[in-house]
Scaffold this active site. Structure first.
Site, PDB file in Angstrom:
ATOM      1  N   GLY A   1       4.835   6.204  -3.279  1.00 23.97           N
ATOM      2  CA  GLY A   1       5.349   6.391  -4.628  1.00 23.97           C
ATOM      3  C   GLY A   1       6.593   7.269  -4.670  1.00 23.97           C
ATOM      4  O   GLY A   1       7.497   7.036  -5.472  1.00 23.97           O
TER       5      GLY A   1
ATOM      6  N   ASP B   1      12.319  11.840 -11.430  1.00 27.88           N
ATOM      7  CA  ASP B   1      12.393  12.267 -10.020  1.00 27.88           C
ATOM      8  C   ASP B   1      13.695  11.811  -9.358  1.00 27.88           C
ATOM      9  O   ASP B   1      14.358  12.584  -8.665  1.00 27.88           O
ATOM     10  CB  ASP B   1      11.210  11.707  -9.224  1.00 27.88           C
ATOM     11  CG  ASP B   1       9.917  12.416  -9.556  1.00 27.88           C
ATOM     12  OD1 ASP B   1       9.966  13.594  -9.966  1.00 27.88           O
ATOM     13  OD2 ASP B   1       8.847  11.792  -9.399  1.00 27.88           O
TER      14      ASP B   1
ATOM     15  N   ALA C   1       7.452   4.995   2.321  1.00 24.72           N
ATOM     16  CA  ALA C   1       7.488   3.898   1.352  1.00 24.72           C
ATOM     17  C   ALA C   1       6.312   3.999   0.378  1.00 24.72           C
ATOM     18  O   ALA C   1       5.748   3.003  -0.051  1.00 24.72           O
ATOM     19  CB  ALA C   1       7.478   2.550   2.074  1.00 24.72           C
TER      20      ALA C   1
ATOM     21  N   LYS D   1       0.901   9.500 -11.128  1.00 22.63           N
ATOM     22  CA  LYS D   1       2.141   8.979 -11.717  1.00 22.63           C
ATOM     23  C   LYS D   1       2.048   7.492 -12.035  1.00 22.63           C
ATOM     24  O   LYS D   1       2.582   7.036 -13.047  1.00 22.63           O
ATOM     25  CB  LYS D   1       3.328   9.244 -10.783  1.00 22.63           C
ATOM     26  CG  LYS D   1       3.654  10.728 -10.650  1.00 22.63           C
ATOM     27  CD  LYS D   1       4.858  10.949  -9.768  1.00 22.63           C
ATOM     28  CE  LYS D   1       5.096  12.444  -9.560  1.00 22.63           C
ATOM     29  NZ  LYS D   1       6.315  12.726  -8.795  1.00 22.63           N
TER      30      LYS D   1
END
Ligand code: ATR
Length: 258
Positions: free
Chosen positions: A130, A102, A128, A66
């Site tokens: 992606g 998302d 913490a 991503k």
């Protein structure tokens, strides 16, 4: 005309996206071929370029690409820039464009599929990486009272809130998982760790939940240590299937506007 879309990642065999998008396409009467593409780090960018050069309509990007996909984009949405990651690619006037659906998918799942309004809520995000970074801006847009990120590596949580606090008036705080032993109870706890995928220990203190605390795991399709913890505390708990469905629908609408 047959449109072509695909999801790229590594691993990819488990992806449910082809089935989800096939159902969307069928409902809209669209002739869609949606593939799973396994990419390696050194051929990811080439695969993306070839896909669009060959007339592909849209790509979903999943782990671990991503962030790489975000860096390839020539145009990005605000959510993509906040997340520094994209899960949806398309082309516009020959330019590669990216969005991250998302976070909006998670918000939609919570507020509409589960009828759980976020305004005024005290939210705890675990993790913490992606996955966490990708959902913070859209969650803050729903006006929770505050949002705390707890992570095994505290510095990563602190770095995320330092970047995200510039864009929201929702108070953001960061801390370690150990600090949670002295934390208040939260209304909503979201698991964005990858603890289910490795065999390392994952424990949470009891005090972070009250009887109405809602537990949501962004992982889908498997039991996780977080869901086990939530159920053992008799909390309402859901896996990430509804988020998966909602983020996919937002991607589909980008490629095939109604
Ligand atoms: P993703 O892109 O899915 O978020 P990631 O960037 O590798 O994946 O991040 C995984 C997150 O899960 C991290 O926050 C990680 O904690 P660290 O930053 O300390 O590495 C967290 N995580 C993974 N396994 C964990 C475990 N067993 N207990 C607690 N946190 C865990």
């Amino acid at each position: 005309m047959t449109y072509r879309c695909a999801v790229i990642g590594n691993p990819i065999a488990h992806s449910r996206s082809p089935d989800i998008h096939a159902a969307f396409a069928q409902a809209r009467g669209i002739d869609l071929r949606y593939d799973r593409i396994l990419a390696e780090a050194d051929n990811f960018a080439t695969i993306v370029a070839q896909f669009f050069a060959n007339g592909g309509r849209g790509l979903n990007i999943t782990l671990p690409y991503k962030e790489s996909a975000y860096r390839l984009c020539e145009q990005t949405s605000a959510d993509a820039r906040r997340a520094e990651a994209v899960n949806t690619l398309w082309q516009e006037n020959g330019r590669l464009c990216g969005d991250n659906t998302d976070g909006r998918g998670l918000r939609h799942a919570l507020e509409h599929e589960h009828a759980y309004p976020l305004a005024g809520k005290h939210i705890l995000i675990l993790g913490a990486g992606g996955a966490a970074r990708g959902v913070i801006a859209p969650l803050c847009a729903a006006r929770p009272a505050r949002l705390h990120i707890a992570n095994r590596t505290t510095a990563k949580a602190a770095a995320i809130i330092a970047a995200q606090q510039l864009h929201t008036t929702v108070p953001l705080t960061a801390g370690s998982l150990e600090d949670l032993a002295a934390a208040p109870a939260y209304d909503l706890i979201i698991n964005a760790t990858s603890a289910a995928f490795n065999n390392t220990a994952f424990t949470l203190p009891d005090n972070i939940a009250h009887p109405q605390t809602y537990a949501y795991d962004m992982t889908y399709g498997r039991d996780t240590p977080f869901l086990d913890w939530a159920r053992s505390h008799h909390l309402t708990a859901h896996d990430g299937s509804t988020m998966l469905q909602a983020q996919a629908w937002l991607s589909f609408q980008q490629w095939f506007p109604a």
